[in-house]
Every structure is written in structure tokens, then in C-alpha cells.
Design an enzyme around this catalytic site. Sequence first.
Site, mmCIF file in Angstrom:
data_model
loop_
_atom_site.group_PDB
_atom_site.id
_atom_site.type_symbol
_atom_site.label_atom_id
_atom_site.label_comp_id
_atom_site.label_asym_id
_atom_site.label_seq_id
_atom_site.Cartn_x
_atom_site.Cartn_y
_atom_site.Cartn_z
ATOM 1 N N TRP A 1 -4.316 -0.133 3.772
ATOM 2 C CA TRP A 1 -3.789 0.876 4.689
ATOM 3 C C TRP A 1 -3.586 0.253 6.062
ATOM 4 O O TRP A 1 -4.374 -0.606 6.486
ATOM 5 C CB TRP A 1 -4.784 2.046 4.754
ATOM 6 C CG TRP A 1 -4.263 3.231 5.496
ATOM 7 C CD1 TRP A 1 -3.558 4.261 4.965
ATOM 8 C CD2 TRP A 1 -4.422 3.510 6.897
ATOM 9 N NE1 TRP A 1 -3.259 5.180 5.956
ATOM 10 C CE2 TRP A 1 -3.780 4.735 7.146
ATOM 11 C CE3 TRP A 1 -5.025 2.856 7.964
ATOM 12 C CZ2 TRP A 1 -3.733 5.321 8.424
ATOM 13 C CZ3 TRP A 1 -4.985 3.434 9.230
ATOM 14 C CH2 TRP A 1 -4.343 4.652 9.445
ATOM 15 N N ASP B 1 -0.547 9.197 0.479
ATOM 16 C CA ASP B 1 -0.060 10.561 0.194
ATOM 17 C C ASP B 1 1.431 10.667 -0.143
ATOM 18 O O ASP B 1 2.254 10.038 0.515
ATOM 19 C CB ASP B 1 -0.219 11.476 1.421
ATOM 20 C CG ASP B 1 -1.576 11.418 2.056
ATOM 21 O OD1 ASP B 1 -2.460 10.736 1.534
ATOM 22 O OD2 ASP B 1 -1.738 12.077 3.093
ATOM 23 N N TRP C 1 -9.699 7.769 -1.267
ATOM 24 C CA TRP C 1 -10.154 6.952 -0.138
ATOM 25 C C TRP C 1 -11.477 6.262 -0.475
ATOM 26 O O TRP C 1 -12.352 6.869 -1.094
ATOM 27 C CB TRP C 1 -10.349 7.820 1.111
ATOM 28 C CG TRP C 1 -9.055 8.303 1.693
ATOM 29 C CD1 TRP C 1 -8.608 9.583 1.742
ATOM 30 C CD2 TRP C 1 -8.036 7.499 2.294
ATOM 31 N NE1 TRP C 1 -7.368 9.629 2.333
ATOM 32 C CE2 TRP C 1 -6.990 8.366 2.682
ATOM 33 C CE3 TRP C 1 -7.875 6.130 2.544
ATOM 34 C CZ2 TRP C 1 -5.820 7.925 3.307
ATOM 35 C CZ3 TRP C 1 -6.711 5.686 3.152
ATOM 36 C CH2 TRP C 1 -5.708 6.575 3.533
ATOM 37 N N TRP D 1 0.810 -1.245 0.000
ATOM 38 C CA TRP D 1 0.000 0.000 0.000
ATOM 39 C C TRP D 1 0.837 1.287 0.000
ATOM 40 O O TRP D 1 1.842 1.404 0.687
ATOM 41 C CB TRP D 1 -0.894 -0.006 1.245
ATOM 42 C CG TRP D 1 -1.611 1.282 1.461
ATOM 43 C CD1 TRP D 1 -1.153 2.372 2.153
ATOM 44 C CD2 TRP D 1 -2.906 1.646 0.975
ATOM 45 N NE1 TRP D 1 -2.093 3.384 2.128
ATOM 46 C CE2 TRP D 1 -3.179 2.966 1.419
ATOM 47 C CE3 TRP D 1 -3.878 0.993 0.206
ATOM 48 C CZ2 TRP D 1 -4.371 3.640 1.133
ATOM 49 C CZ3 TRP D 1 -5.064 1.659 -0.081
ATOM 50 C CH2 TRP D 1 -5.299 2.965 0.386
ATOM 51 N N GLN E 1 3.351 7.912 2.131
ATOM 52 C CA GLN E 1 2.678 7.089 3.125
ATOM 53 C C GLN E 1 2.639 5.657 2.603
ATOM 54 O O GLN E 1 2.213 5.423 1.469
ATOM 55 C CB GLN E 1 1.247 7.606 3.352
ATOM 56 C CG GLN E 1 1.174 8.952 4.038
ATOM 57 C CD GLN E 1 1.444 8.823 5.523
ATOM 58 O OE1 GLN E 1 0.584 8.436 6.288
ATOM 59 N NE2 GLN E 1 2.666 9.138 5.936
ATOM 60 N N ARG F 1 -2.776 17.604 11.882
ATOM 61 C CA ARG F 1 -1.781 16.763 11.214
ATOM 62 C C ARG F 1 -1.277 17.361 9.896
ATOM 63 O O ARG F 1 -1.732 18.385 9.437
ATOM 64 C CB ARG F 1 -2.365 15.378 10.951
ATOM 65 C CG ARG F 1 -3.638 15.344 10.149
ATOM 66 C CD ARG F 1 -4.038 13.885 9.899
ATOM 67 N NE ARG F 1 -5.327 13.759 9.250
ATOM 68 C CZ ARG F 1 -6.479 13.614 9.899
ATOM 69 N NH1 ARG F 1 -6.512 13.585 11.218
ATOM 70 N NH2 ARG F 1 -7.613 13.517 9.223
ATOM 71 N N ASP F 2 -0.325 16.635 9.315
ATOM 72 C CA ASP F 2 0.221 16.892 7.970
ATOM 73 C C ASP F 2 0.996 18.213 7.893
ATOM 74 O O ASP F 2 0.690 19.091 7.079
ATOM 75 C CB ASP F 2 -0.910 16.872 6.916
ATOM 76 C CG ASP F 2 -1.776 15.629 7.025
ATOM 77 O OD1 ASP F 2 -1.281 14.611 7.545
ATOM 78 O OD2 ASP F 2 -2.950 15.669 6.608
ATOM 79 N N PHE G 1 2.419 9.645 10.201
ATOM 80 C CA PHE G 1 1.506 10.211 9.209
ATOM 81 C C PHE G 1 2.222 11.256 8.339
ATOM 82 O O PHE G 1 3.398 11.541 8.509
ATOM 83 C CB PHE G 1 0.286 10.814 9.914
ATOM 84 C CG PHE G 1 -0.836 9.822 10.143
ATOM 85 C CD1 PHE G 1 -0.606 8.457 10.131
ATOM 86 C CD2 PHE G 1 -2.128 10.263 10.370
ATOM 87 C CE1 PHE G 1 -1.645 7.547 10.333
ATOM 88 C CE2 PHE G 1 -3.180 9.374 10.573
ATOM 89 C CZ PHE G 1 -2.944 8.019 10.556
ATOM 90 N N SER G 2 1.453 11.869 7.456
ATOM 91 C CA SER G 2 2.036 12.735 6.419
ATOM 92 C C SER G 2 2.775 13.932 6.988
ATOM 93 O O SER G 2 2.513 14.378 8.100
ATOM 94 C CB SER G 2 0.924 13.237 5.495
ATOM 95 O OG SER G 2 0.539 12.193 4.645
HETATM 96 C C1 FRU Z 1 -4.601 12.062 3.763
HETATM 97 C C2 FRU Z 1 -4.302 11.454 5.114
HETATM 98 C C3 FRU Z 1 -3.541 12.415 5.993
HETATM 99 C C4 FRU Z 1 -2.838 11.493 6.957
HETATM 100 C C5 FRU Z 1 -2.526 10.310 6.074
HETATM 101 C C6 FRU Z 1 -2.565 8.998 6.778
HETATM 102 O O1 FRU Z 1 -4.848 11.142 2.767
HETATM 103 O O2 FRU Z 1 -5.518 11.044 5.727
HETATM 104 O O3 FRU Z 1 -4.323 13.400 6.621
HETATM 105 O O4 FRU Z 1 -1.684 12.072 7.499
HETATM 106 O O5 FRU Z 1 -3.455 10.318 5.012
HETATM 107 O O6 FRU Z 1 -2.091 7.964 5.966
#
Ligand code: FRU
Length: 484
Positions: free
Chosen positions: A64, A40, A300, A37, A56, A163-164, A99-100
Site C-alpha cells: 500500500w 477497495d 488489512w 497493490w 484503490q 472518507r469514502d 482514497f475510496s
Molecule cells: C478501506 C480504506 C478506506 C480508504 C482506503 C485507502 O479499506 O481504508 O477507508 O479510503 O482504504 O486505501
Amino acid sequence: MLTQSKIQQAEEALQKAKVKMNHRYRLGYHIMAPANWINDPNGLIQYKGEYHVFYQHHPFDENWGPMHWGHVKSKDLVHWEHLPIALTPTEDYEKDGCFSGSAVDDNGVLTLIYTGNIFVDREKDIVDQSQCIATSVDGIHFTKEAANPVISKHPKEGSGHFRDPKVWRHGEYWYMVLGTRKGNTGKVILYKSKDLRQWEYLGVLAESDETLGYMWECPDFFELDGKYVLIFSPQGMEAKGDLYNNLFQTGYLIGEYDYETNKFIHGSFTELDHGHDFYAVQTLLDDKGRRIAIGWMDMWESNMPTKEDGWCGALTLPRELTLGENIEILMNPVEELTFLRELKNSVCTDKSFSGTHLVETKEDLIELKLEFDLTKTAAESVGLKIRGINQEETTLLYQIENQKLTLDCTKSGKGEDGVRRTKVESNQVLSLRVFIDRSSIEVFVNDGQATLTSRIYPKEERLGIELFTENGDAHVIDFTYWKL
Ligand code: FRU
């Protein structure tokens, strides 16, 4: 050491998965994980002269799961070399995934800034997220900061869903944007720092009105030709006619920003791409001054038939962003993508036709350029079909009167949800530049005025490319394709 042995385990899992993989839909010139898998793109950066892209990744499964960071690099944005996995979730603060996030060059030290994820209650969607750092001097092996997380508490304007991180330098400071939500309001919040370790919270950069979703993911903020652009991926927008038809969107706000007051005055939200599969975009600024964007080329909760083949997910082609005359973002493939061209076929120039015209080719990997002169076209609509040997086809259709371009993948693996449509205002020329890979199509219209990106899953052998008109003649300025 723990980290090294975890990376080793993940690499071994990938080796095993690679052997079992079915290659029917493996892409020929896009970034994918070696197996299993991917979602991002993360940490896009040019470091010591080479482009690095992280992503990711779940190396143990085609679904995932606990997120790792996969890693590729390239000298030319076209040929990518896989490097060992960069981050694995080893610490308590990231126990449910790294995560991202993004990457910066801190005086020669490649520094990744990412989100540590902890699921508190998955059923109720309660998470405890924090921002973390990992550094590398060789650009391959990363060490997590002992003082992680560097931001552990969300501000009152946000929630545990924050996040991110996207980090950039301006003057003497580092700046960071994060995506968050408060109740059902998506937002982007802003921080600054002198040293990437101590962060001062500056406030909300932008937030949803009632219409822009409950959560904003993957923000990116930068200057483009004198304007400021906030790209983000809102979740929870309602579909409106041809707009916002995917589960989640990616788009931008554009306007003026003042570093003194941290005020961002912007216009309304615009989608960046109009296809099915374009999400979580991130950009980098390279040494040629280009702003280059790459997205996740999936969505998604969509149908992902490659899971049964032992892999899932890919990234889009790198696209250069520029500002158009109407203060809109234009996206075009980076010029290096012409390196992919092998055999050139000039089908026709300056020619009128009506009905259908089939060019037979079995090639799976194609770039094609098709330009219509609309001033010399009487037909109601014009277009092309990528045809399979029997029933299958992917269609691009332009209706001249209402100026709508339709991408129809109903008969190439998307089924009922196969159609996406967008307005392309043009009275003169319709120019299509189309990149077809084994399971994707990326359409660039009128020099980046619109793009449509979708995964397709054809089962049949290819018959060829068919041009067509409906009710009248069309005038083709140029139709050329290249085997890639
Ligand atoms: C976006 C997301 C981010 C998160 C990541 C997790 O696609 O949901 O917000 O950090 O993917 O894999």
C-alpha cells in the site's frame, strides 16, 4: 498535463512490474491490478451500457502507498478489460492519496467522487481528509474539478477521518454518505446536493453503540426490496464466538428510512460474509434492477504471500443482493458467471455414500455444486475437501446437529488462523456452490443464506475433490463441477 505524465509514469511502472511477476497465485477470473497493490473496489457503475469498476491501487509497489484509482470495464461482469489509471494524486489536497469513493452518471458525464487524503501525523493517526470530484466524458480520461475539494471541513459530529463518499440520486437531489469517527465512535454521516458541488450536511445516519467499533469505513446506502440497507466496514469490533473474527468486518444494518426526516430506524448489525477476506464492499444498481456488490478479497494486516511475487490483492466475484424471508441479505453470484463454465463433470446424482469419495482432478479453476438431502442423511457431519497431492487441503464441514458450517484453510496457507465458522439453519437441504481460483475460495450456501470468502495459498499440485461423511451415510442430490 501533469496528470497525463504522472499516469504515463505509473503505467510504465506497471509494465516493468508485470514482466517480473511470479504467476503461481495469479487469479484466473477475478479482478486484479495488472501488477502491484490493489485494495477497495471504487466507483462501481454501469455507464453507457458497460460496467466500470475502479479500485484503490498503488502502481509503483506491491505494498500500500499513495493511492491511485485503477480502472477496468466489462460488458458482462465476467470478462474485464484494463483501462489506463484514472486518478493519480497530483494536487495538494490529495497529496497522500486519492482514497475510496464512488461514481455517478451526471447527464452523460461520468463523475467520480472520492476522498483526498493528507497525513498530518501518521504516528498519531491524524489525517486531514476532504471530498473531491473528477469528471470524464469518454469514461477513460478524468479531469479534476478546479473547485476541489467540494467538502473540505468535517462536521462537528465527525473528525478529519471522514472518507469514502458513496453518492446516489433520489428525486431532485444527490445524496452522499461518508464514514467517520468521533473519538472512538464510528459513524456514517449524510449530505445532499443539487449539483454534486455544493453539499448540505444533513446529520448522522447511524453510529456505533459501544459494540460497533471506533471507525466506520466505506458506507453504502440503498433500497432493497422495500427496505433500506446501510452497508459499512467497521473497525475495532471485538470477536464474539464465531462472529467478527477478522481484524475488521463488513456488514449491514437494515430498516426503514424517511427522506423527509433523514431518520434511519434499523435493527442490529449483521456480517455480510463469514470468510477471512471480505472488506470494503461497494454496490451498484444496474439496468436490470439488480443490486450488485463487489468487495476487496483480502484483509488489512493479513499474511499476503503474493507480495513476494510482485502483486497483491484482488476483488471478489460480483454478487447479486436480494432480501430473504427473514429480512436478511442473500448474496449470490451474478448469473453471468455461468459464462465461465467450460467442461462439465456430473459426478453423481441421487446417491448415498459414507466415508470418503475422491474425484481426481488437477484443475485449479473450478466451480462446483454439491447438494445434500439432510432428511436422508444419518451422518453427524458431511463435507468436502479440496485436496493437494500431499498434505494440503481446504475443508468445508457441515455439522448437522448444531447446524454449523466450517471453512478450514489451516492446511492451505492460512495456518493458525485458518478456521471460520457460521450457522446455517437448514433441516432439508445443504447446498454449496463453490468457486475456486488459484488463490481464493468463495462459498455460497443455500442460495445465498451465507457466504464465506477466503484467500488460500496452496503450494502443492491439486489431487482432487473429496466428499466425506463422519459417522454414517449421506445422501447426495447432485454433485457437479465445471472447469472454468
Ligand atoms: C478501506 C480504506 C478506506 C480508504 C482506503 C485507502 O479499506 O481504508 O477507508 O479510503 O482504504 O486505501
